[in-house]
Design a protein around this motif. Structure first.
Motif, PDB file in Angstrom:
ATOM      1  N   ALA A   7     -15.901  58.434 133.185  1.00 44.81           N
ATOM      2  CA  ALA A   7     -14.015  58.933 133.383  1.00 44.81           C
ATOM      3  C   ALA A   7     -13.778  58.331 134.367  1.00 44.81           C
ATOM      4  O   ALA A   7     -12.589  57.795 134.573  1.00 44.81           O
ATOM      5  CB  ALA A   7     -14.466  60.532 134.086  1.00 44.81           C
ATOM      6  N   GLU A   8     -14.472  57.634 135.713  1.00 45.56           N
ATOM      7  CA  GLU A   8     -14.188  56.580 136.826  1.00 45.56           C
ATOM      8  C   GLU A   8     -13.859  55.494 135.938  1.00 45.56           C
ATOM      9  O   GLU A   8     -12.585  54.940 137.098  1.00 45.56           O
ATOM     10  CB  GLU A   8     -15.130  57.442 137.472  1.00 45.56           C
ATOM     11  CG  GLU A   8     -15.569  58.264 137.954  1.00 45.56           C
ATOM     12  CD  GLU A   8     -16.987  58.187 138.788  1.00 45.56           C
ATOM     13  OE1 GLU A   8     -17.745  57.148 139.151  1.00 45.56           O
ATOM     14  OE2 GLU A   8     -16.950  59.444 140.022  1.00 45.56           O
ATOM     15  N   GLN A   9     -14.226  55.348 135.280  1.00 46.66           N
ATOM     16  CA  GLN A   9     -14.329  53.407 134.456  1.00 46.66           C
ATOM     17  C   GLN A   9     -12.812  53.717 134.238  1.00 46.66           C
ATOM     18  O   GLN A   9     -12.277  52.638 134.231  1.00 46.66           O
ATOM     19  CB  GLN A   9     -15.019  53.715 133.483  1.00 46.66           C
ATOM     20  CG  GLN A   9     -16.757  53.170 134.208  1.00 46.66           C
ATOM     21  CD  GLN A   9     -17.698  52.599 133.382  1.00 46.66           C
ATOM     22  OE1 GLN A   9     -17.821  53.190 131.973  1.00 46.66           O
ATOM     23  NE2 GLN A   9     -18.782  52.359 133.523  1.00 46.66           N
ATOM     24  N   VAL A  10     -12.576  54.735 133.093  1.00 46.19           N
ATOM     25  CA  VAL A  10     -11.438  54.668 133.068  1.00 46.19           C
ATOM     26  C   VAL A  10     -10.480  54.556 133.560  1.00 46.19           C
ATOM     27  O   VAL A  10      -9.189  54.645 133.208  1.00 46.19           O
ATOM     28  CB  VAL A  10     -11.323  56.040 131.643  1.00 46.19           C
ATOM     29  CG1 VAL A  10     -10.052  57.010 131.485  1.00 46.19           C
ATOM     30  CG2 VAL A  10     -12.484  55.935 130.253  1.00 46.19           C
ATOM     31  N   LEU A  11     -10.430  55.387 135.040  1.00 48.71           N
ATOM     32  CA  LEU A  11      -9.246  56.030 135.331  1.00 48.71           C
ATOM     33  C   LEU A  11      -9.087  54.446 136.742  1.00 48.71           C
ATOM     34  O   LEU A  11      -7.967  53.944 137.142  1.00 48.71           O
ATOM     35  CB  LEU A  11      -9.848  56.230 136.846  1.00 48.71           C
ATOM     36  CG  LEU A  11      -9.245  58.210 136.423  1.00 48.71           C
ATOM     37  CD1 LEU A  11     -10.137  58.705 137.268  1.00 48.71           C
ATOM     38  CD2 LEU A  11      -7.998  58.302 135.738  1.00 48.71           C
ATOM     39  N   ALA A  12     -10.474  53.543 136.622  1.00 56.08           N
ATOM     40  CA  ALA A  12     -10.148  52.261 136.710  1.00 56.08           C
ATOM     41  C   ALA A  12      -9.833  51.061 135.679  1.00 56.08           C
ATOM     42  O   ALA A  12      -9.806  50.213 136.372  1.00 56.08           O
ATOM     43  CB  ALA A  12     -11.937  51.343 137.428  1.00 56.08           C
ATOM     44  N   GLY A  13      -9.324  50.830 134.727  1.00 53.12           N
ATOM     45  CA  GLY A  13      -8.773  50.800 133.581  1.00 53.12           C
ATOM     46  C   GLY A  13      -9.531  50.192 132.141  1.00 53.12           C
ATOM     47  O   GLY A  13      -9.522  49.113 131.561  1.00 53.12           O
ATOM     48  N   HIS A  14     -10.955  50.986 132.322  1.00 56.10           N
ATOM     49  CA  HIS A  14     -11.791  50.468 130.872  1.00 56.10           C
ATOM     50  C   HIS A  14     -11.068  51.330 130.180  1.00 56.10           C
ATOM     51  O   HIS A  14     -10.406  52.512 130.054  1.00 56.10           O
ATOM     52  CB  HIS A  14     -13.111  51.542 131.275  1.00 56.10           C
ATOM     53  CG  HIS A  14     -13.878  50.883 129.977  1.00 56.10           C
ATOM     54  ND1 HIS A  14     -14.822  49.801 130.138  1.00 56.10           N
ATOM     55  CD2 HIS A  14     -13.922  52.576 129.413  1.00 56.10           C
ATOM     56  CE1 HIS A  14     -15.078  50.188 128.419  1.00 56.10           C
ATOM     57  NE2 HIS A  14     -15.078  51.376 128.332  1.00 56.10           N
ATOM     58  N   LEU A  16     -12.249  52.212 125.671  1.00 56.73           N
ATOM     59  CA  LEU A  16     -13.443  52.621 125.519  1.00 56.73           C
ATOM     60  C   LEU A  16     -13.580  51.900 123.853  1.00 56.73           C
ATOM     61  O   LEU A  16     -12.551  51.356 123.895  1.00 56.73           O
ATOM     62  CB  LEU A  16     -13.287  54.138 124.774  1.00 56.73           C
ATOM     63  CG  LEU A  16     -13.667  55.368 125.688  1.00 56.73           C
ATOM     64  CD1 LEU A  16     -12.956  55.203 126.978  1.00 56.73           C
ATOM     65  CD2 LEU A  16     -13.796  56.593 125.356  1.00 56.73           C
ATOM     66  N   SER A  17     -14.655  51.607 123.924  1.00 58.60           N
ATOM     67  CA  SER A  17     -15.267  50.798 122.920  1.00 58.60           C
ATOM     68  C   SER A  17     -15.418  51.891 121.366  1.00 58.60           C
ATOM     69  O   SER A  17     -15.599  53.050 121.925  1.00 58.60           O
ATOM     70  CB  SER A  17     -17.050  50.619 123.182  1.00 58.60           C
ATOM     71  OG  SER A  17     -16.862  51.343 123.065  1.00 58.60           O
TER      72      SER A  17
END
Length: 330
Positions: A7-14, A16-17
């Motif tokens: 979730a933190e990575q998504v909020l940073a722009g990641h 999903l594969s």
């Protein structure tokens, strides 16, 4: 999988594969609260504790030439539904009054058929102009496939949003309907966008698609840049091609909603048709991933009473985004 870290990575722009998306759908039921907590961190970042309410009016029922396997209004359907031609302007406007009473921020004008006739479009645009003059609410139209000039006319009348669902993945589309293509649906959403109308497009889960298909649906809507994403869960109706299909569990539905939040973090994700029969007693948990619901009935199936939806939101500590009319008793 560490859902909080994801979730933190998504909020940073990641982004999903496919493998990460499948990991959500295939996660152990024992970890559902951890998954929803992480999805909620994304939801809260963009929407806080607010929930948007939407209400549908089925302005034309049946008489559809399309062969969509999930639909009771399909030309192939033998479901015993009420059929009627396009409502007149005044009746459509009366529905907006009910939506206003139920504190719906968006009133959805839906009609069966491949696409609107000129007469049907005129009834809708006349109704929209009156609704916009009377009520402080968004109007969404869902009238089937559009031509560019029809999209322009809807925009001119005041339509804020246009819904046309992709329904399933491109790979699975031909297993659901053959009277129009997946690209036809995408084209209509793009016509609405080109006219300056906010695009709404979603899916129906539980139509014998694979889990990878579900991941690809969520990614297709990200690519389409749909502002609002209704996630429907198949409520198989007797007399339709998908009669008897019962693939869904409440836990899986929650994982699907979490997936859509992780892949479309900034978008309005709406728990839509079939939530009552598929999520059952777990309906409140859906709003830790989604931030929008329908109130009232759907097209040919009944929904939960609006007062029960309001109580559910109150019990959760969520706030309805649209303020209550002063005449509405709390």
């Amino acid at each position: 999988m560490n859902w909080n870290l994801l979730a933190e990575q998504v909020l940073a722009g990641h982004e999903l594969s496919d493998e990460e998306g499948l990991a959500i759908l295939e996660s152990d039921d024992d970890h559902i609260l951890e998954l929803l907590h992480s999805a909620y961190q994304i939801r809260k970042h963009y929407y806080g504790n607010k929930v948007k309410l939407n209400m549908i009016v089925n302005t034309k029922s049946g008489f559809c030439p399309e062969n969509c396997g999930y639909c009771a209004q399909s030309i192939d359907s033998e479901a015993p539904i009420q059929k009627y031609r396009m409502m007149d302007k005044d009746t459509i406007v009366q529905g907006a009054e009910q939506a206003h009473r139920l504190r719906s921020g968006t009133y959805c004008i839906v009609a069966s058929g491949r696409g609107p006739t000129n007469r049907e479009l005129n009834e809708v645009t006349a109704a929209v102009q009156e609704i916009k003059a009377k009520y402080d609410m968004k109007v969404c139209a869902c009238l089937g496939l559009l031509r560019p000039e029809q999209a322009d006319k809807l925009k001119e009348a005041g339509v804020d949003r246009y819904n046309h669902n992709i329904n399933t993945s491109k790979n699975h589309h031909d297993a659901i309907t053959t009277t129009h293509t997946y690209d036809d649906r995408v084209e209509t959403v793009n016509y609405a966008k080109q006219a300056g109308i906010s695009p709404c497009s979603g899916v129906i889960v539980g139509m014998k698609e694979s889990r990878l298909d579900v991941v690809h649906m969520a990614k297709a809507l990200k690519e389409l840049d749909a502002d609002s994403i209704p996630v429907n869960f198949l409520h198989a109706i007797d007399g339709t091609a998908l009669e008897g299909t019962n693939e869904l569990t409440p836990m899986y539905c929650l994982k699907v909603l979490a997936l859509f939040r992780f892949i479309n973090p900034m978008k309005e994700i709406r728990v839509s048709g079939g939530r009552e029969v598929n999520l059952r007693s777990l309906q409140p948990l859906s709003l830790y991933a989604a931030n929008s619901i329908f109130v009232g009935d759907y097209l040919t199936t009944a929904g939960q009473e609006g007062t029960k939806d309001h109580q559910m939101l109150k019990d959760l500590g969520f706030e309805i985004e649209y303020p209550a009319p002063q005449t509405l008793a709390e």
